[in-house]
Scaffold this motif. Structure first.
Motif, PDB file in Angstrom:
ATOM      1  N   GLY A 243      37.668  21.770  36.379  1.00  8.99           N
ATOM      2  CA  GLY A 243      36.683  21.951  37.458  1.00  8.99           C
ATOM      3  C   GLY A 243      36.758  20.853  38.514  1.00  8.99           C
ATOM      4  N   ASN A 302      44.379  27.883  33.683  1.00  6.21           N
ATOM      5  CA  ASN A 302      44.899  29.013  34.462  1.00  6.21           C
ATOM      6  C   ASN A 302      45.847  29.866  33.641  1.00  6.21           C
ATOM      7  N   ASN A 333      34.011  30.172  28.786  1.00  6.06           N
ATOM      8  CA  ASN A 333      34.829  29.620  29.873  1.00  6.06           C
ATOM      9  C   ASN A 333      34.515  30.310  31.202  1.00  6.06           C
ATOM     10  N   SER A 334      34.047  29.527  32.170  1.00 11.08           N
ATOM     11  CA  SER A 334      33.548  30.163  33.397  1.00 11.08           C
ATOM     12  C   SER A 334      34.676  30.771  34.222  1.00 11.08           C
ATOM     13  N   GLU A 335      35.857  30.195  34.140  1.00 12.15           N
ATOM     14  CA  GLU A 335      36.997  30.753  34.874  1.00 12.15           C
ATOM     15  C   GLU A 335      37.350  32.133  34.300  1.00 12.15           C
ATOM     16  N   ARG A 337      35.338  34.160  32.692  1.00 11.55           N
ATOM     17  CA  ARG A 337      34.243  35.088  33.018  1.00 11.55           C
ATOM     18  C   ARG A 337      34.358  35.553  34.463  1.00 11.55           C
ATOM     19  N   LYS A 338      34.554  34.560  35.367  1.00 13.68           N
ATOM     20  CA  LYS A 338      34.589  34.850  36.800  1.00 13.68           C
ATOM     21  C   LYS A 338      35.772  35.751  37.146  1.00 13.68           C
ATOM     22  N   ARG A 339      36.938  35.386  36.623  1.00 12.16           N
ATOM     23  CA  ARG A 339      38.139  36.140  37.010  1.00 12.16           C
ATOM     24  C   ARG A 339      38.150  37.543  36.412  1.00 12.16           C
ATOM     25  N   ALA A 341      35.512  39.287  35.809  1.00 14.44           N
ATOM     26  CA  ALA A 341      34.527  40.065  36.579  1.00 14.44           C
ATOM     27  C   ALA A 341      35.058  40.463  37.953  1.00 14.44           C
ATOM     28  N   SER A 342      36.079  39.749  38.447  1.00 12.31           N
ATOM     29  CA  SER A 342      36.556  40.076  39.796  1.00 12.31           C
ATOM     30  C   SER A 342      37.810  40.950  39.783  1.00 12.31           C
ATOM     31  N   GLN A 343      38.152  41.504  38.635  1.00 11.05           N
ATOM     32  CA  GLN A 343      39.292  42.430  38.581  1.00 11.05           C
ATOM     33  C   GLN A 343      38.919  43.747  39.253  1.00 11.05           C
TER      34      GLN A 343
END
Ligand code: KG4
Ligand code: ZN
Length: 399
Positions: A243, A302, A333-335, A337-339, A341-343
């Motif tokens: 982060g 990543n 892991n927020s990355e 979760r975030k990634r 959700a953005s698929q």
């Protein structure tokens, strides 16, 4: 129906009481208590979970955690009846002497709580740790004359994604119903011991599509953090370091790591190679500076997240899944979760995504209670043949 669930598969001693009314999966749930006693500090000194220490801690913690869980649920009552089968706890807990010494006074002091069943994690996990919980559950089951429902820990993680609800005013009680989901569903279950992609065509039927061939995702985070001297548990430590990676500071050396098995046709993973690549990359630097640590953590996260997401998405597409469910410690892991959700298929609403609340991503017993309610048909009465056969299975598979 009220279920008391016990979870001791790894380094958390957890007990929860959940009340369910109605028919699964349309039932209404109330989490009456959800107590977790973490051993992280004890294991941190050793850089990982030590099974014999975990066993000892569970023996020490189970009774105090049970007292807390029952008290918070309003079910801790002084004893006014005799235990029906007074000797069984002695027999069952004869190899758990520390626990027995705490269990007997507990049973003498408090009466049978108003619960209907005891759900217990019987695998996968660390067998010495699992056994303590199982034997404790069996002793309580005899003393209280309540059935036991054996639960797979990974099924618990699957159910943790459904555990989303509102907290009642001025009380810890959480009220919720399952969100409606459509099958088939694909679950990505990622923890310290497991990394699995599971196909679910209907409730309670699980088919393993792929898994790690070596280290679990969480284990890889833990080992990478150890290499970078970031502390234990490694997942949150790597995420925190990653982060700090700035978007436009070119002074930070770029570290490139592979994406293991990204393009393999199966749904398997391999994380031990990633860890080894990191080790070799670090050797290229004369000194591991703070910047190098940040850069390495960023690239490691990543790489892991990219492979996890790519395979899950392909599994969902190939199986025409309408839902993706995330679960396990690494789901914090927020990355990831975030990634996830953005698929595109998720943003376009072709696939619905269910992610557990952060507080339910790690090991807890509320998720075991939910699975227990769903699997209540597997309940067995104390002393029955099936009951006596309940045992710890470190490698238990979902089916
Ligand atoms: O499910 P869990 O609590 O226990 C097991 O069943 O193994 O998972 C623990 C794992 C640990 O390896 C920990 O490092 C990892 O989950 N973890 C994370 C994060 N938080 C916990 N991994 C990546 N990012 C995180 N934020
Ligand atoms: Zn777990």
């Amino acid at each position: 129906m009220r279920i008391l669930a016990i979870e001791t598969s790894c380094d958390e001693t957890a007990i929860s009481v959940v009340e369910a009314t109605g028919i699964f999966p349309n039932a209404r749930f109330k989490i009456l208590s959800n107590i977790i006693s973490s051993q992280i500090k004890i294991h941190a000194k050793w850089g990982g979970v030590v099974p014999t220490l975990a066993k000892r801690e569970h023996q020490k913690n189970l009774v105090p955690v049970l007292v807390k869980a029952l008290k918070e649920a309003g079910l801790l009552k002084s004893r006014n009846q005799k235990i029906k089968r007074e000797n069984e706890p002695n027999d069952i807990l004869k190899r758990e002497d520390v626990l027995l010494k705490k269990t007997l006074p507990f049973l003498k002091k408090y009466g049978t709580p108003k619960i209907d069943a005891i759900a217990i994690t019987h695998g996968p996990g660390l067998e010495p740790a699992l056994w303590v919980g199982i034997n404790f559950a069996k002793a309580l089951s005899f003393a209280w004359n309540k059935p036991i429902i054996p639960i797979n820990h990974m099924e618990g993680h699957f159910f943790s994604a459904f555990l989303q609800g509102k907290t009642e005013k001025k009380s810890p009680i959480i009220n919720f119903r399952f969100p409606k989901i459509k099958f088939p569903a694909v679950a990505l279950l990622v923890s310290g011991g497991h990394t699995e992609i599971v196909l679910i065509k209907e409730w309670l039927k699980y088919k393993l599509l792929g898994q790690t061939r070596d280290d679990a995702a969480g284990e890889a985070f833990d080992k990478a953090a150890k290499m970078l001297e970031l502390g234990y548990p490694g997942g949150p430590a790597i995420a925190a370091a990653a982060g700090k990676f700035p978007n436009s500071n070119f002074q930070i050396p770029k570290i490139n790591l592979p994406r293991p098995m990204l393009n393999s046709k199966d749904f398997d993973f391999s994380f031990s190679g990633l860890k080894t690549s990191l080790l070799y990359k670090l050797k290229e630097f004369p000194k591991i500076t703070e910047e190098i640590k940040i850069s390495a953590a960023y690239e490691f996260q990543n790489a892991a997240v990219e492979v996890l997401i790519a395979k899950t998405l392909r599994a969902a597409k190939e199986n025409k899944a309408e839902t993706i469910i995330l679960g396990g410690g690494v789901a914090a892991n927020s990355e990831l979760r975030k990634r996830l959700a953005s698929q595109k298929p998720i943003i376009d609403n072709q696939i619905k995504l269910l992610i557990p609340e952060i507080k339910f991503t790690g090991d807890n017993a509320a998720m075991i209670a939910l699975a227990g309610y769903a699997e209540r048909g597997k309940g067995t009465d104390p002393g029955s043949k099936k009951f006596l056969k309940i045992q710890a299975n470190g490698n238990l598979k979902l089916s």
